[in-house]
Design a protein around this motif. Structure first.
Motif, PDB file in Angstrom:
ATOM      1  N   LEU A  45       0.290  -1.234  -0.078  1.00 29.62           N
ATOM      2  CA  LEU A  45      -0.063  -0.509  -0.227  1.00 29.62           C
ATOM      3  C   LEU A  45       0.751   1.673  -0.033  1.00 29.62           C
ATOM      4  O   LEU A  45       0.413   2.519  -0.807  1.00 29.62           O
ATOM      5  CB  LEU A  45      -0.816   0.145   0.944  1.00 29.62           C
ATOM      6  CG  LEU A  45      -2.547  -0.941   1.487  1.00 29.62           C
ATOM      7  CD1 LEU A  45      -3.011  -1.189   2.514  1.00 29.62           C
ATOM      8  CD2 LEU A  45      -3.383  -0.225   0.259  1.00 29.62           C
ATOM      9  N   LEU A  46       1.946   1.170   0.564  1.00 32.39           N
ATOM     10  CA  LEU A  46       3.378   2.328   0.554  1.00 32.39           C
ATOM     11  C   LEU A  46       3.570   3.087  -0.665  1.00 32.39           C
ATOM     12  O   LEU A  46       3.915   3.649  -1.185  1.00 32.39           O
ATOM     13  CB  LEU A  46       4.017   1.766   1.685  1.00 32.39           C
ATOM     14  CG  LEU A  46       5.119   3.098   1.664  1.00 32.39           C
ATOM     15  CD1 LEU A  46       5.355   3.446   2.910  1.00 32.39           C
ATOM     16  CD2 LEU A  46       6.739   2.784   1.139  1.00 32.39           C
ATOM     17  N   PHE A  47       3.863   1.706  -1.514  1.00 31.29           N
ATOM     18  CA  PHE A  47       4.292   2.004  -2.309  1.00 31.29           C
ATOM     19  C   PHE A  47       3.422   2.532  -3.887  1.00 31.29           C
ATOM     20  O   PHE A  47       3.136   3.493  -4.158  1.00 31.29           O
ATOM     21  CB  PHE A  47       4.770   0.613  -3.308  1.00 31.29           C
ATOM     22  CG  PHE A  47       5.657  -0.448  -2.719  1.00 31.29           C
ATOM     23  CD1 PHE A  47       7.146   0.243  -2.350  1.00 31.29           C
ATOM     24  CD2 PHE A  47       6.012  -1.696  -2.721  1.00 31.29           C
ATOM     25  CE1 PHE A  47       7.625  -0.305  -2.111  1.00 31.29           C
ATOM     26  CE2 PHE A  47       7.301  -2.731  -2.478  1.00 31.29           C
ATOM     27  CZ  PHE A  47       7.787  -1.741  -1.417  1.00 31.29           C
ATOM     28  N   ASP A  52       0.904   6.990  -6.660  1.00 30.28           N
ATOM     29  CA  ASP A  52      -0.494   7.888  -7.154  1.00 30.28           C
ATOM     30  C   ASP A  52       0.234   9.118  -6.309  1.00 30.28           C
ATOM     31  O   ASP A  52      -0.201   9.972  -7.007  1.00 30.28           O
ATOM     32  CB  ASP A  52      -1.608   7.502  -5.929  1.00 30.28           C
ATOM     33  CG  ASP A  52      -2.314   8.316  -5.835  1.00 30.28           C
ATOM     34  OD1 ASP A  52      -3.438   8.156  -6.425  1.00 30.28           O
ATOM     35  OD2 ASP A  52      -2.127   8.884  -5.048  1.00 30.28           O
ATOM     36  N   ASN A  53       0.741   9.784  -6.063  1.00 23.79           N
ATOM     37  CA  ASN A  53       1.589  10.620  -5.148  1.00 23.79           C
ATOM     38  C   ASN A  53       2.275  11.383  -6.149  1.00 23.79           C
ATOM     39  O   ASN A  53       2.515  12.634  -6.627  1.00 23.79           O
ATOM     40  CB  ASN A  53       2.406  11.163  -4.109  1.00 23.79           C
ATOM     41  CG  ASN A  53       1.478  11.437  -2.431  1.00 23.79           C
ATOM     42  OD1 ASN A  53      -0.007  11.070  -2.621  1.00 23.79           O
ATOM     43  ND2 ASN A  53       1.897  10.694  -1.445  1.00 23.79           N
ATOM     44  N   ASN A  54       3.481  10.560  -7.152  1.00 20.52           N
ATOM     45  CA  ASN A  54       4.042  10.773  -7.890  1.00 20.52           C
ATOM     46  C   ASN A  54       3.695  11.121  -9.625  1.00 20.52           C
ATOM     47  O   ASN A  54       3.674  12.995  -9.599  1.00 20.52           O
ATOM     48  CB  ASN A  54       4.681  10.225  -7.997  1.00 20.52           C
ATOM     49  CG  ASN A  54       6.201   9.942  -9.875  1.00 20.52           C
ATOM     50  OD1 ASN A  54       6.034   9.194 -10.342  1.00 20.52           O
ATOM     51  ND2 ASN A  54       6.672  11.132  -8.856  1.00 20.52           N
ATOM     52  N   LYS A 104       3.939   2.090 -11.445  1.00 24.12           N
ATOM     53  CA  LYS A 104       4.908   2.224 -10.420  1.00 24.12           C
ATOM     54  C   LYS A 104       5.003   1.669  -9.235  1.00 24.12           C
ATOM     55  O   LYS A 104       6.098   1.331  -8.695  1.00 24.12           O
ATOM     56  CB  LYS A 104       4.491   3.704 -10.320  1.00 24.12           C
ATOM     57  CG  LYS A 104       4.558   5.016 -11.787  1.00 24.12           C
ATOM     58  CD  LYS A 104       6.534   4.943 -11.635  1.00 24.12           C
ATOM     59  CE  LYS A 104       7.004   5.776 -13.254  1.00 24.12           C
ATOM     60  NZ  LYS A 104       8.598   5.883 -13.231  1.00 24.12           N
ATOM     61  N   ALA A 105       3.892   1.516  -8.894  1.00 26.60           N
ATOM     62  CA  ALA A 105       3.588   0.068  -7.477  1.00 26.60           C
ATOM     63  C   ALA A 105       4.372  -0.827  -7.813  1.00 26.60           C
ATOM     64  O   ALA A 105       5.981  -1.668  -6.926  1.00 26.60           O
ATOM     65  CB  ALA A 105       2.363   0.192  -7.242  1.00 26.60           C
ATOM     66  N   GLU A 106       4.295  -1.756  -9.275  1.00 28.10           N
ATOM     67  CA  GLU A 106       5.131  -2.813  -9.057  1.00 28.10           C
ATOM     68  C   GLU A 106       5.996  -2.608  -8.900  1.00 28.10           C
ATOM     69  O   GLU A 106       7.563  -3.537  -8.811  1.00 28.10           O
ATOM     70  CB  GLU A 106       4.850  -3.536 -10.388  1.00 28.10           C
ATOM     71  CG  GLU A 106       3.000  -4.254 -10.242  1.00 28.10           C
ATOM     72  CD  GLU A 106       2.284  -4.477 -12.011  1.00 28.10           C
ATOM     73  OE1 GLU A 106       2.820  -4.195 -12.001  1.00 28.10           O
ATOM     74  OE2 GLU A 106       1.214  -4.960 -11.354  1.00 28.10           O
ATOM     75  N   GLU A 107       6.943  -1.552 -10.129  1.00 28.81           N
ATOM     76  CA  GLU A 107       8.752  -1.221 -10.658  1.00 28.81           C
ATOM     77  C   GLU A 107       8.908  -1.037  -8.431  1.00 28.81           C
ATOM     78  O   GLU A 107      10.888  -1.595  -8.575  1.00 28.81           O
ATOM     79  CB  GLU A 107       8.370   0.286 -11.441  1.00 28.81           C
ATOM     80  CG  GLU A 107       8.071  -0.144 -12.586  1.00 28.81           C
ATOM     81  CD  GLU A 107       8.637   1.336 -13.336  1.00 28.81           C
ATOM     82  OE1 GLU A 107       9.529   2.090 -12.336  1.00 28.81           O
ATOM     83  OE2 GLU A 107       8.271   1.750 -14.358  1.00 28.81           O
ATOM     84  N   SER A 108       8.392  -0.491  -8.140  1.00 26.20           N
ATOM     85  CA  SER A 108       9.368  -0.353  -6.456  1.00 26.20           C
ATOM     86  C   SER A 108       9.021  -1.516  -5.834  1.00 26.20           C
ATOM     87  O   SER A 108      10.549  -1.945  -4.653  1.00 26.20           O
ATOM     88  CB  SER A 108       8.034   0.403  -6.011  1.00 26.20           C
ATOM     89  OG  SER A 108       7.870   2.150  -6.248  1.00 26.20           O
ATOM     90  N   TYR A 164      10.157   0.020   4.893  1.00 23.82           N
ATOM     91  CA  TYR A 164      10.975   0.703   3.800  1.00 23.82           C
ATOM     92  C   TYR A 164      12.060   1.458   4.240  1.00 23.82           C
ATOM     93  O   TYR A 164      12.573   1.812   3.101  1.00 23.82           O
ATOM     94  CB  TYR A 164       9.358   1.616   3.366  1.00 23.82           C
ATOM     95  CG  TYR A 164       9.583   2.136   2.159  1.00 23.82           C
ATOM     96  CD1 TYR A 164       9.904   1.648   1.037  1.00 23.82           C
ATOM     97  CD2 TYR A 164      10.107   4.292   2.102  1.00 23.82           C
ATOM     98  CE1 TYR A 164      10.031   2.244  -0.222  1.00 23.82           C
ATOM     99  CE2 TYR A 164      10.429   4.733   1.346  1.00 23.82           C
ATOM    100  CZ  TYR A 164      10.105   4.424   0.050  1.00 23.82           C
ATOM    101  OH  TYR A 164       9.918   4.988  -0.912  1.00 23.82           O
ATOM    102  N   ILE A 165      11.960   2.710   4.869  1.00 19.45           N
ATOM    103  CA  ILE A 165      13.109   2.944   5.494  1.00 19.45           C
ATOM    104  C   ILE A 165      14.652   2.498   5.260  1.00 19.45           C
ATOM    105  O   ILE A 165      15.643   3.065   4.529  1.00 19.45           O
ATOM    106  CB  ILE A 165      12.652   4.076   6.168  1.00 19.45           C
ATOM    107  CG1 ILE A 165      11.694   5.303   5.414  1.00 19.45           C
ATOM    108  CG2 ILE A 165      13.843   4.531   6.748  1.00 19.45           C
ATOM    109  CD1 ILE A 165      12.204   6.049   4.890  1.00 19.45           C
TER     110      ILE A 165
END
Length: 217
Positions: A45-47, A52-54, A104-108, A164-165
């Protein structure tokens, strides 16, 4: 570094359904795996939120001169995102907003797994101190930079953000280790100096004053 971390990697992934995911996912459910590495629902979900923000930022930028565009009322999910061509002889392409976010989420997701894979191959790990530093940074951003307000309403916990960080910190360490002087892809100080001198330009600037009136007053 982006080229390294987005190289084609054969991954067998199980990815949850997008956009309806937030309302029905189980807490910390594993939604994707690669070897012994895994991604939970919260992390995926974070991805999605990051993507989405990007996408919203790109749409805002691309409509900066559009007088009819209002970011407050725009239905982003029915809009397209323009992706600029990498080469001059190619045309820009337009992608549906939802499709762009999904991609983009899948790339992340792939990058997240690949960072760990590359770290294992190169035998690069975070020290205990480096991991604690990453967690401290995550806590600081979460508490004081407003990230809690972005992620928590989207069912993303602090634990997912911290994970993530920490992986991002590992990513950064890989870069430093590979590209340091003497590293596998390292650049010598001599080469850096040569490239700097070759591409260094001296520019003259002219400063002029501006007034609200012309020479006729």
């Amino acid at each position: 570094m982006r080229k390294i971390l987005t190289s084609a990697v054969a991954l067998v992934l199980t990815v949850a359904t997008l956009f309806t995911f937030a309302s029905c996912h189980k807490q910390n459910a594993v939604v994707a795996t690669y070897k012994e590495d895994s991604v939970t629902s919260g992390l995926y979900l974070l991805f999605l939120v990051n993507a989405d923000n990007n996408a919203r930022a790109l749409v805002d930028e691309q409509n900066a001169e559009n007088a009819d565009f209002d970011a407050q009322t725009a239905n982003y999910y029915k809009m397209d995102v323009t992706i600029e061509a990498e080469n001059e002889d190619e045309e820009d392409t337009k992608v549906n907003f939802k499709q762009y976010v999904k991609q983009k989420a899948e790339e992340s997701l792939k990058q997240y797994f690949y960072v760990k894979q590359l770290a294992d191959e190169k035998k690069i790990t975070l020290t205990k101190e480096e991991e604690e530093e990453a967690k401290s940074l995550a806590n600081y951003y979460w508490a004081y930079y407003g990230y809690a307000g972005i992620y928590e309403p989207n069912a993303i916990s602090y634990e997912s953000y911290e994970t993530y960080i920490v992986r991002q910190q590992l990513n950064f360490k890989i870069f430093k280790e590979l590209y340091k002087v003497g590293g596998e892809k390292g650049v010598t100080e001599k080469k850096l100096k040569t490239e700097f001198e070759k591409n260094y330009l001296i520019a003259n600037t002219v400063t002029v004053g501006l007034t609200k009136t012309d020479d006729q007053g």
